[in-house]
Design a protein around this motif. Structure first.
Motif, PDB file in Angstrom:
ATOM      1  N   PRO A   4      73.806  62.906  21.835  1.00  0.00           N
ATOM      2  CA  PRO A   4      74.043  62.972  20.416  1.00  0.00           C
ATOM      3  C   PRO A   4      74.192  61.779  19.997  1.00  0.00           C
ATOM      4  CG  PRO A   4      75.869  62.856  22.331  1.00  0.00           C
ATOM      5  CD  PRO A   4      74.473  62.901  22.370  1.00  0.00           C
ATOM      6  N   CYS A   5      75.182  61.361  18.899  1.00  0.00           N
ATOM      7  CA  CYS A   5      75.153  60.218  18.003  1.00  0.00           C
ATOM      8  C   CYS A   5      75.132  58.752  18.896  1.00  0.00           C
ATOM      9  CB  CYS A   5      75.630  60.499  16.852  1.00  0.00           C
ATOM     10  SG  CYS A   5      76.613  58.858  15.564  1.00  0.00           S
ATOM     11  N   SER A   6      75.110  57.845  18.984  1.00  0.00           N
ATOM     12  CA  SER A   6      75.549  56.939  20.064  1.00  0.00           C
ATOM     13  C   SER A   6      76.762  56.072  19.574  1.00  0.00           C
ATOM     14  CB  SER A   6      74.193  55.511  19.596  1.00  0.00           C
ATOM     15  OG  SER A   6      73.388  55.623  19.661  1.00  0.00           O
ATOM     16  N   ASP A   9      82.671  58.742  20.637  1.00  0.00           N
ATOM     17  CA  ASP A   9      83.353  60.429  20.729  1.00  0.00           C
ATOM     18  C   ASP A   9      82.391  60.867  19.594  1.00  0.00           C
ATOM     19  OD1 ASP A   9      84.528  59.301  22.438  1.00  0.00           O
ATOM     20  OD2 ASP A   9      86.796  58.082  21.611  1.00  0.00           O
ATOM     21  N   CYS A  10      81.587  60.112  19.229  1.00  0.00           N
ATOM     22  CA  CYS A  10      80.936  61.290  18.342  1.00  0.00           C
ATOM     23  C   CYS A  10      79.746  62.088  18.321  1.00  0.00           C
ATOM     24  CB  CYS A  10      80.185  60.413  16.947  1.00  0.00           C
ATOM     25  SG  CYS A  10      79.522  60.962  15.573  1.00  0.00           S
ATOM     26  N   THR A  11      80.153  63.493  18.527  1.00  0.00           N
ATOM     27  CA  THR A  11      79.216  64.950  19.243  1.00  0.00           C
ATOM     28  C   THR A  11      78.292  65.320  17.708  1.00  0.00           C
ATOM     29  OG1 THR A  11      80.975  66.540  18.071  1.00  0.00           O
ATOM     30  CG2 THR A  11      81.199  65.341  20.381  1.00  0.00           C
ATOM     31  N   ARG A  12      78.278  64.227  17.198  1.00  0.00           N
ATOM     32  CA  ARG A  12      76.887  64.845  16.238  1.00  0.00           C
ATOM     33  C   ARG A  12      75.155  64.752  16.107  1.00  0.00           C
ATOM     34  NH1 ARG A  12      81.076  63.874  12.045  1.00  0.00           N
ATOM     35  NH2 ARG A  12      80.479  61.952  12.488  1.00  0.00           N
ATOM     36  N   THR A  13      74.380  65.588  15.942  1.00  0.00           N
ATOM     37  CA  THR A  13      72.832  65.724  16.268  1.00  0.00           C
ATOM     38  C   THR A  13      72.709  63.998  15.986  1.00  0.00           C
ATOM     39  OG1 THR A  13      73.095  67.681  16.051  1.00  0.00           O
ATOM     40  CG2 THR A  13      70.875  66.731  16.450  1.00  0.00           C
ATOM     41  N   LEU A  25      71.589  57.166  15.377  1.00  0.00           N
ATOM     42  CA  LEU A  25      72.571  57.649  14.660  1.00  0.00           C
ATOM     43  C   LEU A  25      72.653  58.943  14.163  1.00  0.00           C
ATOM     44  CD1 LEU A  25      74.209  54.314  13.056  1.00  0.00           C
ATOM     45  CD2 LEU A  25      74.345  55.262  15.331  1.00  0.00           C
ATOM     46  N   CYS A  26      73.873  59.321  13.762  1.00  0.00           N
ATOM     47  CA  CYS A  26      74.385  61.237  12.719  1.00  0.00           C
ATOM     48  C   CYS A  26      74.260  60.711  11.027  1.00  0.00           C
ATOM     49  CB  CYS A  26      75.079  61.738  13.050  1.00  0.00           C
ATOM     50  SG  CYS A  26      76.371  60.848  12.690  1.00  0.00           S
ATOM     51  N   LEU A  27      73.623  61.418  10.458  1.00  0.00           N
ATOM     52  CA  LEU A  27      73.837  60.817   9.004  1.00  0.00           C
ATOM     53  C   LEU A  27      74.778  60.681   8.174  1.00  0.00           C
ATOM     54  CD1 LEU A  27      71.415  61.752   6.603  1.00  0.00           C
ATOM     55  CD2 LEU A  27      73.470  63.875   5.943  1.00  0.00           C
ATOM     56  N   GLN A  28      75.845  60.529   9.083  1.00  0.00           N
ATOM     57  CA  GLN A  28      77.238  60.160   8.884  1.00  0.00           C
ATOM     58  C   GLN A  28      77.895  58.762   9.013  1.00  0.00           C
ATOM     59  OE1 GLN A  28      80.516  62.358   9.723  1.00  0.00           O
ATOM     60  NE2 GLN A  28      82.405  61.049   8.589  1.00  0.00           N
ATOM     61  N   HIS A  29      77.330  58.648  10.268  1.00  0.00           N
ATOM     62  CA  HIS A  29      76.878  57.554  11.454  1.00  0.00           C
ATOM     63  C   HIS A  29      76.330  56.170  10.122  1.00  0.00           C
ATOM     64  CE1 HIS A  29      80.423  58.280  13.629  1.00  0.00           C
ATOM     65  NE2 HIS A  29      81.191  57.521  13.486  1.00  0.00           N
ATOM     66  N   LEU A  30      74.901  56.701  10.108  1.00  0.00           N
ATOM     67  CA  LEU A  30      73.837  56.215   9.274  1.00  0.00           C
ATOM     68  C   LEU A  30      74.176  56.069   7.317  1.00  0.00           C
ATOM     69  CD1 LEU A  30      70.443  58.122   9.821  1.00  0.00           C
ATOM     70  CD2 LEU A  30      71.192  55.426  10.053  1.00  0.00           C
TER      71      LEU A  30
HETATM   72 ZN   LIG Z   1      77.652  60.124  14.647  1.00  0.00          ZN
END
Ligand SMILES: [Zn+2]
Ligand SMILES: [Zn+2]
Length: 368
Positions: A4-6, A9-13, A25-30
């Motif tokens: 998952p995202c680094s 606790d983030c489980t997004r791809t 990172l996921c899109l949101q964290h990016l």
């Molecule tokens: Zn994330």
């Protein structure tokens, strides 16, 4: 199963490796990381603005003015040399003509006197009259000829070389010994020669026992004269006087670089001289004794002592001033403590002797 995202606790791809943290990172964290980066641009803009203001406020005029002053000094000095040669040649022209006029005037007077004598004596001969007449005719021709004299003036153009002025960038007060040129020429000093040396813009003056010698830029002896006096303690050039100043134990001498004549201009019987230096208007000399004094002499109309500075203003009671150098309103003194353990430079503002800057540089080197 992909990681998952680094972010904890983030489980997004994860979509991409973030440019700033090198994590997947996921899109949101990016986006979050991207926003954070962008937000850092504003303070940078402020810093740039501050630097722009700083650049605007730089006092470059002071830097330019200081260096321009040097260039202007050089220019004035060159102008003076041209004026000096011009005036010298004008005087030569006047002299040639005046000599001819004086010669004819003397001859006229001589003939006039001769005629008066003959009249007074009421006696003359045909031979006298013929001789006087022919002399007068000749004088008439000579006098008329004076006006016909022409001069052919041959001049060479003044060749000015770009290398006369060399501009080099240095940090303020930097002394870069690596810029000293390599040894150009070695002069053998005969035994008994005094150590001090000095120069003007043409010659180097040194004592080569038993003579006082002027060397040119190619290190050839161009002039020399016998030095009949004692050990030389110091010497300097006075551009105001156009003379070298030489300090002997008790006397001050002026050396004419053209004639090599030596003139004693001051004697001091009970104390010894040590060092000397010149400004445009005065000569400073120091005494070679514990608690050295500095004497100030005016150069014009005659060399005359006007002031003595004594210790403790000059140095401590048990110190001797080894050397003095004048520059730009300041007098720098090198004082050596008796058994020379350290050396320091003392800079006196000569117009304000309260303002003495002591730059104690405790150099644990023997002093030369
Ligand atoms: Zn994330
Ligand atoms: Zn990141």
């Amino acid at each position: 199963m992909p990681q998952p995202c680094s972010i904890k606790d983030c489980t997004r791809t994860p979509r991409w490796v973030c440019d700033c943290c090198q994590q997947n990172l996921c899109l949101q964290h990016l986006n979050e990381h991207n926003d954070l980066l962008i937000s850092q641009l504003n303070p940078l803009t402020l810093e740039i603005k501050a630097l722009e203001d700083c650049l605007q406020a730089l006092n470059i005029q002071k830097t330019i003015d200081n260096s321009r002053e040097k260039l202007e000094e050089w220019r004035d000095d060159c102008y003076k040399k041209i004026d000096c040669l011009f005036e010298q040649k004008c005087r030569e022209l006047d002299q040639v003509i005046n000599e001819k006029v004086d010669q004819q005037r003397e001859e006229l007077n001589r003939i006039h006197l001769k005629i008066t004598e003959l009249i007074d004596a009421q006696e003359t001969s045909r031979q006298d009259i013929d001789l006087l007449t022919s002399t007068i005719r000749q004088l008439e021709i000579n006098i008329n000829n004076i006006e016909q004299i022409c001069f052919t003036i041959v001049t060479s153009p003044l060749v000015i070389d770009d290398t006369f002025i060399f501009i080099k960038e240095t940090t303020e007060h930097e002394l870069d010994l690596s810029t000293l040129s390599p040894v150009y020429e070695t002069i053998h000093r005969p035994k008994g020669s005094s150590g001090p040396l000095t120069c003007n813009d043409r010659y180097l003056l040194i004592h080569q026992h038993p003579n006082l010698c002027l060397y040119d830029r190619e290190m050839n002896i161009v002039k020399q004269t016998l030095w009949r006096y004692g050990r030389i303690w110091d010497m300097c050039w006075s551009s105001t006087l156009g003379r070298f100043i030489v300090l002997e134990q008790n006397n001050i001498y002026l050396i004419n670089e053209n004639t090599m004549s030596i003139n004693n201009v001051h004697s001091m019987k009970d104390r010894d001289w040590g060092a000397c230096t010149c400004s445009d208007t005065v000569l400073f000399t120091s005494t070679n004794e514990d608690g050295s004094s500095i004497m100030e002499f005016i150069l014009f109309p005659a060399i005359e002592m006007i002031r003595e500075w004594k210790y403790p203003l000059t140095c401590a009671k048990d110190e001797i001033i080894d050397d003095i150098v004048y520059n730009n309103g300041n007098l720098a003194l090198a004082c050596a403590f008796k058994i020379v353990i350290w050396l320091f430079l003392r800079i006196m503002d000569i117009n304000n002797t309260q303002n003495i800057i002591n730059t104690d540089q405790h150099e644990n080197t023997a002093h030369g």
